[in-house]
Write a protein that holds these residues in place. Structure first.
Motif, PDB file in Angstrom:
ATOM      1  N   THR A 212      34.115  48.420 -15.513  1.00  0.00           N
ATOM      2  CA  THR A 212      34.356  49.425 -16.467  1.00  0.00           C
ATOM      3  C   THR A 212      34.028  50.944 -15.986  1.00  0.00           C
ATOM      4  N   TRP A 213      33.081  50.941 -15.368  1.00  0.00           N
ATOM      5  CA  TRP A 213      32.678  52.428 -14.740  1.00  0.00           C
ATOM      6  C   TRP A 213      33.636  52.774 -13.796  1.00  0.00           C
ATOM      7  N   LEU A 214      34.087  51.763 -12.803  1.00  0.00           N
ATOM      8  CA  LEU A 214      34.850  52.081 -11.773  1.00  0.00           C
ATOM      9  C   LEU A 214      36.493  52.280 -12.215  1.00  0.00           C
ATOM     10  N   ALA A 215      36.679  51.788 -13.242  1.00  0.00           N
ATOM     11  CA  ALA A 215      38.096  52.059 -14.017  1.00  0.00           C
ATOM     12  C   ALA A 215      38.226  53.199 -14.956  1.00  0.00           C
ATOM     13  N   GLN A 216      36.891  53.584 -15.277  1.00  0.00           N
ATOM     14  CA  GLN A 216      36.964  54.991 -16.104  1.00  0.00           C
ATOM     15  C   GLN A 216      36.557  56.249 -15.496  1.00  0.00           C
ATOM     16  N   GLN A 217      35.661  56.013 -14.287  1.00  0.00           N
ATOM     17  CA  GLN A 217      35.011  57.261 -13.848  1.00  0.00           C
ATOM     18  C   GLN A 217      35.737  58.604 -13.306  1.00  0.00           C
ATOM     19  N   LYS A 218      37.132  58.307 -13.052  1.00  0.00           N
ATOM     20  CA  LYS A 218      37.962  59.435 -12.819  1.00  0.00           C
ATOM     21  C   LYS A 218      38.116  60.415 -14.092  1.00  0.00           C
ATOM     22  N   ASN A 219      37.798  59.820 -15.397  1.00  0.00           N
ATOM     23  CA  ASN A 219      37.850  60.444 -16.476  1.00  0.00           C
ATOM     24  C   ASN A 219      36.482  61.448 -16.725  1.00  0.00           C
ATOM     25  N   MET A 220      35.372  60.876 -15.921  1.00  0.00           N
ATOM     26  CA  MET A 220      34.296  61.425 -16.414  1.00  0.00           C
ATOM     27  C   MET A 220      33.599  62.104 -15.072  1.00  0.00           C
ATOM     28  N   PRO A 221      34.035  63.302 -14.587  1.00  0.00           N
ATOM     29  CA  PRO A 221      33.559  63.775 -13.237  1.00  0.00           C
ATOM     30  C   PRO A 221      32.091  64.339 -13.403  1.00  0.00           C
ATOM     31  N   ASP A 222      31.347  64.599 -14.716  1.00  0.00           N
ATOM     32  CA  ASP A 222      30.155  65.023 -14.455  1.00  0.00           C
ATOM     33  C   ASP A 222      29.092  63.704 -14.643  1.00  0.00           C
ATOM     34  N   LEU A 223      29.526  62.812 -14.559  1.00  0.00           N
ATOM     35  CA  LEU A 223      28.836  61.621 -14.293  1.00  0.00           C
ATOM     36  C   LEU A 223      28.540  60.785 -13.177  1.00  0.00           C
ATOM     37  N   LYS A 224      27.615  60.156 -12.835  1.00  0.00           N
ATOM     38  CA  LYS A 224      27.407  59.236 -11.373  1.00  0.00           C
ATOM     39  C   LYS A 224      26.688  58.192 -11.839  1.00  0.00           C
ATOM     40  N   ILE A 225      27.009  57.171 -10.630  1.00  0.00           N
ATOM     41  CA  ILE A 225      25.814  56.007 -10.543  1.00  0.00           C
ATOM     42  C   ILE A 225      24.475  56.691  -9.981  1.00  0.00           C
ATOM     43  N   VAL A 226      23.347  56.363 -10.624  1.00  0.00           N
ATOM     44  CA  VAL A 226      21.869  56.990 -10.339  1.00  0.00           C
ATOM     45  C   VAL A 226      21.210  55.706  -9.919  1.00  0.00           C
ATOM     46  N   VAL A 227      21.281  54.522 -10.535  1.00  0.00           N
ATOM     47  CA  VAL A 227      20.520  53.525 -10.134  1.00  0.00           C
ATOM     48  C   VAL A 227      21.594  52.321 -10.181  1.00  0.00           C
ATOM     49  N   GLU A 228      21.322  51.288  -9.196  1.00  0.00           N
ATOM     50  CA  GLU A 228      22.173  50.485  -8.748  1.00  0.00           C
ATOM     51  C   GLU A 228      21.549  49.335  -7.838  1.00  0.00           C
ATOM     52  N   GLY A 229      22.072  48.129  -7.870  1.00  0.00           N
ATOM     53  CA  GLY A 229      21.725  47.161  -6.653  1.00  0.00           C
ATOM     54  C   GLY A 229      20.211  46.178  -6.957  1.00  0.00           C
ATOM     55  N   GLY A 230      19.790  46.379  -8.079  1.00  0.00           N
ATOM     56  CA  GLY A 230      18.320  45.709  -8.421  1.00  0.00           C
ATOM     57  C   GLY A 230      18.863  44.136  -8.500  1.00  0.00           C
ATOM     58  N   ASN A 231      17.829  43.372  -8.145  1.00  0.00           N
ATOM     59  CA  ASN A 231      18.339  41.871  -8.509  1.00  0.00           C
ATOM     60  C   ASN A 231      18.444  41.493 -10.045  1.00  0.00           C
ATOM     61  N   ASP A 232      17.736  42.161 -10.841  1.00  0.00           N
ATOM     62  CA  ASP A 232      17.858  41.952 -12.487  1.00  0.00           C
ATOM     63  C   ASP A 232      19.077  42.626 -12.905  1.00  0.00           C
ATOM     64  N   LEU A 233      20.158  43.095 -12.195  1.00  0.00           N
ATOM     65  CA  LEU A 233      21.366  43.866 -12.671  1.00  0.00           C
ATOM     66  C   LEU A 233      22.519  42.928 -12.268  1.00  0.00           C
ATOM     67  N   MET A 234      22.284  41.729 -12.094  1.00  0.00           N
ATOM     68  CA  MET A 234      23.363  40.894 -11.944  1.00  0.00           C
ATOM     69  C   MET A 234      24.315  40.667 -13.277  1.00  0.00           C
TER      70      MET A 234
END
Length: 289
Positions: A212-234
């Protein structure tokens, strides 16, 4: 005289042949016309209860037309939080379910309300926040990030809708021994797309599925991914059919077809390719058992 008689016989024979050919052509034409005009059976109807992420990402717009065409089925999609989708299954108000909260799903299957339970795909959750990142979170440790957000009282926007994403968020707060409350913690009670919009407006942090983030991010230029990749985020998605033996009003036949459609190699390939061209990466990864 004999010659004239022979010519008469030959002429009569030719007329018979021509008449026979004409009748044959007429029959063939009539048969073809009748075949062409044979009415197509009315499509059956199936209700799919699913999470908003499958709709907001655009995945359903790609895969459902394929299923409908192959099986002459009209799918009515109800995109809600996973909790609501599963509740529809327990009440027999849907025929098939496509959700992403394994623990809650297992409870529905164990209760006998759903059968034919199969893993379909996965992506992951990411923490999105304002570009200025007031809480100073980063890396892959989501519990540490929640701790910093809580301590700094930076705005955090929650779906608050008992969805799979909301369940995941609450689980992280619990694992971090934190109880989010106060003006900094905003609950929308809405889907992922709308909740992202609220986070953008309030310059807050929000847990979202990557698709959903990838599909919507173009409409939200003031937001960004700050945390990702943890094993508990699958983020794992399963498909299942509502049990027709327990809920006799459901369309078990088409629901079973839908489950098999979702896990067959051709559909898995479509899932794997979805998003690559537009976003440079798959929004979902095929994940069948």
């Amino acid at each position: 005289m004999r010659k004239n008689r022979l010519l008469t016989i030959l002429f009569a024979f030719m007329l018979l042949v021509l008449a026979a050919c004409g009748n044959s052509d007429t029959k063939d034409t009539s048969a073809a016309k009748e075949k062409k005009e044979a009415p197509k059976p009315e499509p059956t109807e199936m209700i799919l209860a699913t999470t908003t992420s499958t709709q907001d990402s655009g995945l359903l717009d790609v895969i459902l037309p394929i299923f409908e065409k192959e099986n002459n089925v009209k799918v009515k999609t109800i995109a809600v939080g996973t909790g609501q989708a599963l509740e529809m299954g327990t009440k027999g108000e849907a025929d098939a379910l496509l959700t992403h909260a394994p623990a809650s799903e297992k409870a529905v299957v164990d209760a006998g309300d759903a059968i034919n339970y199969k893993r379909v795909m996965y992506n992951d959750f990411v923490l999105v926040g304002p570009t200025e990142n007031p809480a100073g979170v980063s890396g892959s440790d989501i519990k540490a990030a929640f701790q910093k957000i809580s301590e700094s009282k930076a705005v955090f926007v929650s779906r608050g809708d008992d969805s799979g994403t909301h369940k995941k968020e609450l689980g992280i707060w619990t694992a971090a021994n934190l109880k989010p409350e106060g003006e900094w913690y905003v609950s929308t009670g809405q889907g992922m797309g709308q909740t992202l919009q609220v986070a953008a407006e309030k310059k807050g942090y929000v847990l979202t599925d990557r698709a959903t983030w990838l599909a919507q991010q173009k409409n939200m230029p003031d937001l960004k991914i700050v945390v990702e990749g943890g094993n508990d985020l699958m983020n794992i998605y399963h498909v299942m059919q509502v049990n027709p033996e327990k809920h006799n009003m459901v369309n078990g036949k088409d629901a079973e077809k839908f489950v098999e459609f979702m896990v067959k190699p051709e559909t898995q390939k479509v899932i794997e390719e979805f998003g690559k061209k537009e976003y440079g990466q798959s929004l979902f990864v095929s994940y069948t058992e």
